[in-house]
Scaffold this motif. Sequence first.
Motif, PDB file in Angstrom:
ATOM      1  N   THR A  82      -5.148  11.093  -6.604  1.00  0.00           N
ATOM      2  CA  THR A  82      -4.161  11.278  -7.676  1.00  0.00           C
ATOM      3  C   THR A  82      -2.813  10.617  -7.424  1.00  0.00           C
ATOM      4  OG1 THR A  82      -3.468  13.388  -6.696  1.00  0.00           O
ATOM      5  CG2 THR A  82      -5.229  13.459  -8.363  1.00  0.00           C
ATOM      6  N   SER A  83      -2.642   9.985  -6.270  1.00  0.00           N
ATOM      7  CA  SER A  83      -1.362   9.348  -5.957  1.00  0.00           C
ATOM      8  C   SER A  83      -1.620   7.948  -5.411  1.00  0.00           C
ATOM      9  CB  SER A  83      -0.594  10.171  -4.920  1.00  0.00           C
ATOM     10  OG  SER A  83       0.596   9.499  -4.541  1.00  0.00           O
ATOM     11  N   TRP A  84      -0.726   7.013  -5.751  1.00  0.00           N
ATOM     12  CA  TRP A  84      -0.931   5.628  -5.341  1.00  0.00           C
ATOM     13  C   TRP A  84      -0.735   5.408  -3.844  1.00  0.00           C
ATOM     14  CZ3 TRP A  84      -3.498   2.001  -7.656  1.00  0.00           C
ATOM     15  CH2 TRP A  84      -3.680   2.065  -9.049  1.00  0.00           C
ATOM     16  N   ASP A  85      -0.092   6.343  -3.154  1.00  0.00           N
ATOM     17  CA  ASP A  85       0.059   6.192  -1.710  1.00  0.00           C
ATOM     18  C   ASP A  85      -0.992   6.965  -0.936  1.00  0.00           C
ATOM     19  OD1 ASP A  85       0.949   8.760  -2.183  1.00  0.00           O
ATOM     20  OD2 ASP A  85       2.810   8.555  -1.027  1.00  0.00           O
TER      21      ASP A  85
ATOM     22  N   GLU B 256      -4.073   7.912   1.282  1.00  0.00           N
ATOM     23  CA  GLU B 256      -4.529   7.225   2.490  1.00  0.00           C
ATOM     24  C   GLU B 256      -5.697   6.277   2.222  1.00  0.00           C
ATOM     25  OE1 GLU B 256      -6.263   8.306   6.959  1.00  0.00           O
ATOM     26  OE2 GLU B 256      -5.542   9.899   5.621  1.00  0.00           O
ATOM     27  N   ALA B 257      -6.615   6.681   1.340  1.00  0.00           N
ATOM     28  CA  ALA B 257      -7.782   5.847   1.043  1.00  0.00           C
ATOM     29  C   ALA B 257      -7.379   4.514   0.426  1.00  0.00           C
ATOM     30  CB  ALA B 257      -8.727   6.596   0.100  1.00  0.00           C
ATOM     31  N   ILE B 258      -6.293   4.507  -0.350  1.00  0.00           N
ATOM     32  CA  ILE B 258      -5.787   3.263  -0.938  1.00  0.00           C
ATOM     33  C   ILE B 258      -4.984   2.488   0.098  1.00  0.00           C
ATOM     34  CG2 ILE B 258      -4.361   2.253  -2.760  1.00  0.00           C
ATOM     35  CD1 ILE B 258      -4.916   4.729  -4.451  1.00  0.00           C
ATOM     36  N   ALA B 259      -4.124   3.196   0.838  1.00  0.00           N
ATOM     37  CA  ALA B 259      -3.226   2.542   1.784  1.00  0.00           C
ATOM     38  C   ALA B 259      -3.979   1.798   2.877  1.00  0.00           C
ATOM     39  CB  ALA B 259      -2.291   3.578   2.400  1.00  0.00           C
ATOM     40  N   GLU B 260      -5.072   2.365   3.369  1.00  0.00           N
ATOM     41  CA  GLU B 260      -5.771   1.727   4.487  1.00  0.00           C
ATOM     42  C   GLU B 260      -6.466   0.429   4.078  1.00  0.00           C
ATOM     43  OE1 GLU B 260      -9.923   4.359   4.310  1.00  0.00           O
ATOM     44  OE2 GLU B 260      -8.459   4.687   5.904  1.00  0.00           O
ATOM     45  N   GLN B 261      -6.649   0.222   2.764  1.00  0.00           N
ATOM     46  CA  GLN B 261      -7.232  -1.033   2.283  1.00  0.00           C
ATOM     47  C   GLN B 261      -6.162  -2.045   1.880  1.00  0.00           C
ATOM     48  OE1 GLN B 261     -10.767  -0.432  -0.440  1.00  0.00           O
ATOM     49  NE2 GLN B 261     -10.175   1.719  -0.213  1.00  0.00           N
ATOM     50  N   ASN B 262      -4.904  -1.645   1.998  1.00  0.00           N
ATOM     51  CA  ASN B 262      -3.817  -2.494   1.519  1.00  0.00           C
ATOM     52  C   ASN B 262      -2.653  -2.499   2.509  1.00  0.00           C
ATOM     53  OD1 ASN B 262      -4.567  -3.238  -1.491  1.00  0.00           O
ATOM     54  ND2 ASN B 262      -5.177  -1.113  -1.158  1.00  0.00           N
ATOM     55  N   GLU B 263      -2.934  -2.901   3.736  1.00  0.00           N
ATOM     56  CA  GLU B 263      -1.899  -2.962   4.751  1.00  0.00           C
ATOM     57  C   GLU B 263      -0.789  -3.928   4.330  1.00  0.00           C
ATOM     58  OE1 GLU B 263      -3.340  -3.792   8.624  1.00  0.00           O
ATOM     59  OE2 GLU B 263      -4.908  -2.250   8.568  1.00  0.00           O
ATOM     60  N   GLY B 264       0.433  -3.501   4.526  1.00  0.00           N
ATOM     61  CA  GLY B 264       1.572  -4.335   4.178  1.00  0.00           C
ATOM     62  C   GLY B 264       2.066  -4.158   2.760  1.00  0.00           C
TER      63      GLY B 264
ATOM     64  N   LEU C 169       3.236   1.077  -1.097  1.00  0.00           N
ATOM     65  CA  LEU C 169       2.682   1.874  -2.187  1.00  0.00           C
ATOM     66  C   LEU C 169       3.550   3.106  -2.438  1.00  0.00           C
ATOM     67  CD1 LEU C 169      -1.047   1.721  -1.072  1.00  0.00           C
ATOM     68  CD2 LEU C 169      -0.080   0.585  -3.077  1.00  0.00           C
ATOM     69  N   PRO C 170       3.990   3.328  -3.669  1.00  0.00           N
ATOM     70  CA  PRO C 170       4.829   4.490  -3.977  1.00  0.00           C
ATOM     71  C   PRO C 170       3.991   5.759  -4.116  1.00  0.00           C
ATOM     72  CG  PRO C 170       4.394   3.272  -5.977  1.00  0.00           C
ATOM     73  CD  PRO C 170       3.743   2.492  -4.861  1.00  0.00           C
ATOM     74  N   ASP C 171       4.669   6.902  -4.158  1.00  0.00           N
ATOM     75  CA  ASP C 171       3.951   8.165  -4.341  1.00  0.00           C
ATOM     76  C   ASP C 171       3.774   8.498  -5.828  1.00  0.00           C
ATOM     77  OD1 ASP C 171       6.526   8.781  -5.045  1.00  0.00           O
ATOM     78  OD2 ASP C 171       6.761  10.446  -3.635  1.00  0.00           O
ATOM     79  N   THR C 172       3.801   7.476  -6.657  1.00  0.00           N
ATOM     80  CA  THR C 172       3.640   7.650  -8.106  1.00  0.00           C
ATOM     81  C   THR C 172       2.284   8.270  -8.429  1.00  0.00           C
ATOM     82  OG1 THR C 172       4.968   5.642  -8.418  1.00  0.00           O
ATOM     83  CG2 THR C 172       3.699   6.442 -10.331  1.00  0.00           C
ATOM     84  N   THR C 173       2.315   9.201  -9.358  1.00  0.00           N
ATOM     85  CA  THR C 173       1.069   9.835  -9.793  1.00  0.00           C
ATOM     86  C   THR C 173       0.197   8.829 -10.543  1.00  0.00           C
ATOM     87  OG1 THR C 173       2.132  11.992  -9.984  1.00  0.00           O
ATOM     88  CG2 THR C 173       0.082  11.668 -11.225  1.00  0.00           C
ATOM     89  N   ILE C 174      -1.095   8.848 -10.258  1.00  0.00           N
ATOM     90  CA  ILE C 174      -2.036   7.969 -10.939  1.00  0.00           C
ATOM     91  C   ILE C 174      -2.414   8.580 -12.290  1.00  0.00           C
ATOM     92  CG2 ILE C 174      -4.350   6.976 -10.890  1.00  0.00           C
ATOM     93  CD1 ILE C 174      -4.162   6.920  -7.842  1.00  0.00           C
TER      94      ILE C 174
ATOM     95  N   THR D  17       2.889   3.021 -19.258  1.00  0.00           N
ATOM     96  CA  THR D  17       2.851   4.183 -18.372  1.00  0.00           C
ATOM     97  C   THR D  17       2.901   3.763 -16.913  1.00  0.00           C
ATOM     98  OG1 THR D  17       1.445   5.318 -20.001  1.00  0.00           O
ATOM     99  CG2 THR D  17       1.575   6.284 -17.790  1.00  0.00           C
ATOM    100  N   ASP D  18       3.976   4.081 -16.226  1.00  0.00           N
ATOM    101  CA  ASP D  18       4.084   3.786 -14.802  1.00  0.00           C
ATOM    102  C   ASP D  18       3.034   4.602 -14.038  1.00  0.00           C
ATOM    103  OD1 ASP D  18       4.954   2.900 -12.329  1.00  0.00           O
ATOM    104  OD2 ASP D  18       6.587   4.365 -12.203  1.00  0.00           O
ATOM    105  N   GLY D  19       2.248   3.920 -13.218  1.00  0.00           N
ATOM    106  CA  GLY D  19       1.209   4.585 -12.438  1.00  0.00           C
ATOM    107  C   GLY D  19      -0.159   4.581 -13.094  1.00  0.00           C
ATOM    108  N   ALA D  20      -0.264   3.973 -14.282  1.00  0.00           N
ATOM    109  CA  ALA D  20      -1.528   4.022 -15.024  1.00  0.00           C
ATOM    110  C   ALA D  20      -2.528   2.998 -14.508  1.00  0.00           C
ATOM    111  CB  ALA D  20      -1.270   3.792 -16.506  1.00  0.00           C
TER     112      ALA D  20
END
Length: 371
Positions: free
Chosen positions: A161-164, A166-174, A177-182, A238-241
């Motif tokens: 539910t959040s863009w930051d 861990e499952a997203i972050a580990e595939q996108n090093e560098g 990613l904000p804590d914006t709600t998806i 919509t930010d985060g959409a």
Amino acid sequence: MKVERFGRAAALLSVASFALVACGEANNPGDNGGDGGGDTETSDVQGTLSGGGASSQEAAMTAWTNGFTSVAPEAQVNYASVGSGAGREGFLGGEYDWAGSDAAMDDEEWESSQEICGPDGAFHIPSYISPIAVAYNVEGVDETINLDPDTLASIFAGEITSWDDEAIAEQNEGVDLPDTTITVVHRADDSGTTENFTEYLEAAADTWEHEAHETWPAELSAESAQQTSGVVDLTSQTDGAITYADASQIGDLNSVAVGVGEEYVEYSPEAASTAVETAEQVEGQAPNNMSVELDRETQEEGVYPIVMVAYNIFCSEYSDAETAELAQAFGEYVVSEDGQSTAEEAAGNAPMSEELREEALSALSEISAAE
């Protein structure tokens, strides 16, 4: 009565232009404004052909209908962008002469088509090949985000539910990613795009527990909008959409690179075309049917697996010769080199291969009119 107005497909195509030959006799070709000879021929077919269906094909369909009018000036083709499900329903109900659909008819629909299309029923021509983009709007993130199938499925199922995360972050090093709600945005109407996307999730992701269908799973809470333009507009506002849509219509939205084997693949016409070239043709229904079954779990390098093969669905047999001639002529223009090039310029779809074009033209040549 077999329609004999048009010769074999290869005779209709040229490198410079599309040559449509009526009644086996060429009209006097134009010369693009000069007095010398040119190689553009026109057709004497006339009348109005009405179709309806997938909104994803809207840009391509506009290019096709305008292009067809330029070679068949006495003909008019109308297309209502009402969605795949409504298009097939209108076709089977006699409202449309043909349908555009992002998903093939099922066996029950094909059996129903025999009532209006003769004993062989309707058949599919894969006229529009396009990647389905997973498009997102995250303020401050301009980089392409990598997502594997399980992560994608978990996002659209509302489990991430959040863009930051861990499952997203580990595939996108560098990537910062904000804590914006998806916010998940899906189609509210019956949609072949939805069916293709959920078919991919069902096949490729272990975390997706829903059957592929042209309607979004009712048990999943998310935002929704009508047709392709609606989901793109809502996502853009919509930010985060995040949403899924025909790649040619996502505008300025960013899009996901999808995990395939050991790599991440961004959408492109070439990557989409490769997916179709490796697909298996579905057997059954009409003898000249050309619907295909895509390998959504492919591990092949350079293949983008979230592909939509949009069909034009025609009757094998029409009740009158004029409609049969128009349907065949329009179908032949759509799959011609000129028709595919025109659609690519307007909509960014992947042009069909020469082999697929020849097969399509052969299938269209089987259109007939009732005695």
